[in-house]
Design an enzyme around this catalytic site. Structure first.
Site, PDB file in Angstrom:
ATOM      1  N   LYS A  42      59.223  34.261 -32.400  1.00  0.00           N
ATOM      2  CA  LYS A  42      59.697  32.911 -32.723  1.00  0.00           C
ATOM      3  C   LYS A  42      59.752  32.019 -31.488  1.00  0.00           C
ATOM      4  CE  LYS A  42      63.593  34.263 -34.531  1.00  0.00           C
ATOM      5  NZ  LYS A  42      63.401  35.714 -34.325  1.00  0.00           N
ATOM      6  N   ARG A  65      65.844  44.934 -21.202  1.00  0.00           N
ATOM      7  CA  ARG A  65      67.154  44.659 -21.792  1.00  0.00           C
ATOM      8  C   ARG A  65      67.697  45.903 -22.484  1.00  0.00           C
ATOM      9  NH1 ARG A  65      66.400  39.097 -25.110  1.00  0.00           N
ATOM     10  NH2 ARG A  65      67.499  40.423 -26.591  1.00  0.00           N
ATOM     11  N   ARG A  83      69.715  46.156 -34.571  1.00  0.00           N
ATOM     12  CA  ARG A  83      69.553  44.701 -34.668  1.00  0.00           C
ATOM     13  C   ARG A  83      68.782  44.329 -35.928  1.00  0.00           C
ATOM     14  NH1 ARG A  83      66.657  43.649 -29.201  1.00  0.00           N
ATOM     15  NH2 ARG A  83      66.478  41.500 -29.937  1.00  0.00           N
TER      16      ARG A  83
END
Length: 211
Positions: A13, A157, A168
């Site tokens: 995105k 990360r 997630r």
């Protein structure tokens, strides 16, 4: 033209939002960027958000949407905007729709970037991110300089660990997928974009969906 981007984490995105913003000559408005700018500049809403964050509390939807609409009402967004990461739940979708209408405007399109969960796990677990500009990269090793030469280095990360990614995705399927149904039930156009392929291929699909 106001466009809302939806899709699971890692669907691209951010990258596609930047390309759309450049092609349509309208700004990409990402929640994290707007928050950081509002806090840095010490705006009333930024300071209000910081109070919640300093206490370790979630920033209420109303404050988030007020900050976003403050940007939407600016001259920079007078011709439209790409909204990235603004809508994650049905209450946020409802609130954004109301706030946008209060500005005398409307949401023109929703782009839903679709990709299989296991492909996302593969993609994200191979990702590194610049610790300065937060730009993501695939196929570049950690602890190497950011290609943008901004003084940053690439890091992995913690939430890009495969198990963390799956967690997630569970949150996305539970909280964000119902947003798609809400938009459709309210007669708002949702364009499904195949997010697998080169950046240019996905970008072409997104532009074609917008007509």
């Amino acid at each position: 033209m106001i466009i809302v981007l939806l899709g699971p984490p890692g669907a691209g995105k951010g990258t596609q939002g930047e390309r759309l913003a450049e092609r349509l000559n309208i700004p990409r408005i990402a929640t994290g960027d707007v928050f950081r700018n509002a806090i840095k500049e010490g705006t009333p809403l930024g300071l209000k958000a910081k109070e919640y964050m300093d206490r370790g509390d979630l920033v209420p939807d109303e404050v988030i949407l007020d900050i976003m609409c403050e940007v939407l009402a600016s001259e920079a967004a007078s011709k439209g905007a790409i909204l990235d990461g603004v809508v994650r739940t049905v209450p946020q979708a409802e609130g954004l729709n109301q706030k946008v209408r209060e500005l005398g405007r409307s949401i023109d399109a929703i782009l839903l970037f679709e990709i299989a969960d296991e492909e996302l796990v593969r993609r994200l677990s191979a990702r590194t991110v610049c610790d300065v500009c937060q730009t993501p990269y695939t196929g570049l090793d950690a602890n190497t300089p950011c290609p943008k030469n901004d003084g940053g280095k690439l890091v992995r990360r913690k939430d890009d660990d495969p198990e963390a990614i799956r967690n997630r995705l569970k949150v996305y399927h539970t909280q964000t997928e119902p947003v798609v149904a809400w938009y459709q039930e309210n007669g708002m156009p949702v364009h499904k974009i195949d997010a697998v392929g080169s950046v240019e291929d996905v970008s072409s699909r997104a532009m074609a969906a917008l007509g």
